[in-house]
Scaffold this motif. Structure first.
Motif, short mmCIF file in Angstrom:
data_model
loop_
_atom_site.label_atom_id
_atom_site.label_comp_id
_atom_site.label_asym_id
_atom_site.label_seq_id
_atom_site.Cartn_x
_atom_site.Cartn_y
_atom_site.Cartn_z
N ARG A 42 43.03 12.51 23.69
CA ARG A 42 41.83 13.27 23.32
C ARG A 42 40.75 13.20 24.39
O ARG A 42 39.97 14.13 24.54
N ILE A 43 40.66 12.09 25.13
CA ILE A 43 39.53 11.95 26.06
C ILE A 43 39.91 12.04 27.53
O ILE A 43 39.03 12.22 28.36
N THR A 81 32.93 4.98 22.25
CA THR A 81 31.78 5.47 23.01
C THR A 81 30.90 4.34 23.54
O THR A 81 30.59 4.31 24.74
N ILE A 141 44.07 8.23 21.31
CA ILE A 141 42.69 8.37 21.81
C ILE A 141 42.74 8.89 23.25
O ILE A 141 41.98 9.78 23.63
N GLN A 189 35.37 6.46 17.17
CA GLN A 189 34.32 6.99 18.05
C GLN A 189 33.12 6.06 18.16
O GLN A 189 32.59 5.86 19.24
#
Length: 172
Positions: free
Chosen positions: A50-51, A23, A47, A19
C-alpha cells in the motif's frame, strides 16, 4: 592508507501494522535519517504494497522500507482484521524478521510496543531493542496539562473532575 568513510549507524524500526502506528514510526524514521542514521522500516507485506512508491514509502527522505512476509491474504482495499495480523505477528513474521536481521548489520531495533513480538527476535539476534509508543506525545500532553487543569478548577488534586460543566467549557 586513506581514511575510510564512517558507516552511519543503522536502525530497524518495526511498527504495529495500523495507520496510527505506521505513520508516527515513519516520522521517527525521517527524524533519525535527518541526523545521519541509516533507517529501515520493516512493515508487513500487505502494508508495504500500500505504501511502497508513495510519499510515505519514498527513499527520497533517506528511509528505506523492507517488506516482511505476513502470510496474510491481501483482500484488496480492506486491510486484514486484527485477529489475522495478530496471528501473523506472533506465528509467521518472527522468522522473516530474524532473516532480515541476519542479512543486515543493525545497531538497534525500535519496536512499537504493540508489535512486541519483535523484541525476542531482536534478542535472539543479539541486537538491542527499544520500545516506541506512538501515543506517548498525547499522553505527555495530558500529563503536562494537569497543573493548568487544577489551576482552572477543572480537576482536583486527586484528578477527579470538579464539575462537568466547567470541564466541558475548558478552552484548549
Amino acid at each position: 592508507m586513506g581514511a575510510e568513510a564512517a558507516t552511519p549507524p543503522a536502525v530497524l524500526l518495526v511498527p504495529f501494522p495500523a495507520q496510527g502506528h505506521v505513520t508516527p514510526m515513519l516520522r521517527l524514521a525521517r527524524a533519525l535519517a535527518a541526523h545521519g542514521v541509516a533507517v529501515t522500516v520493516a512493515v508487513p507485506d500487505f502494508i508495504h504494497r500500500r505504501i511502497a512508491g508513495t510519499t510515505a514509502g519514498s527513499d527520497d527522505d533517506g528511509v528505506a522500507l523492507a517488506s516482511i512476509a505476513s502470510g496474510v491474504a491481501d483482500c484488496g482495499a480492506d486491510p486484514p482484521g486484527f485477529a489475522e495480523f495478530g496471528h501473523a505477528m506472533e506465528h509467521h513474521m518472527p522468522a522473516h524478521l530474524e532473516r532480515l536481521l541476519a542479512r543486515r548489520r543493525v545497531a538497534c531495533v525500535v519496536v512499537d510496543v504493540l508489535a512486541s513480538w519483535a523484541v525476542p527476535v531482536a534478542e535472539r539476534c543479539g541486537v538491542p531493542a527499544a520500545g516506541f509508543w506512538p501515543a506517548m506525545l498525547a499522553s505527555y500532553r495530558v500529563v503536562a496539562a494537569i497543573p493548568e487543569l487544577m489551576e482552572e478548577g477543572l480537576i482536583s488534586e486527586s484528578g477527579t473532575p470538579c464539575s462537568w460543566a466547567s470541564f466541558l467549557s475548558f478552552r484548549t
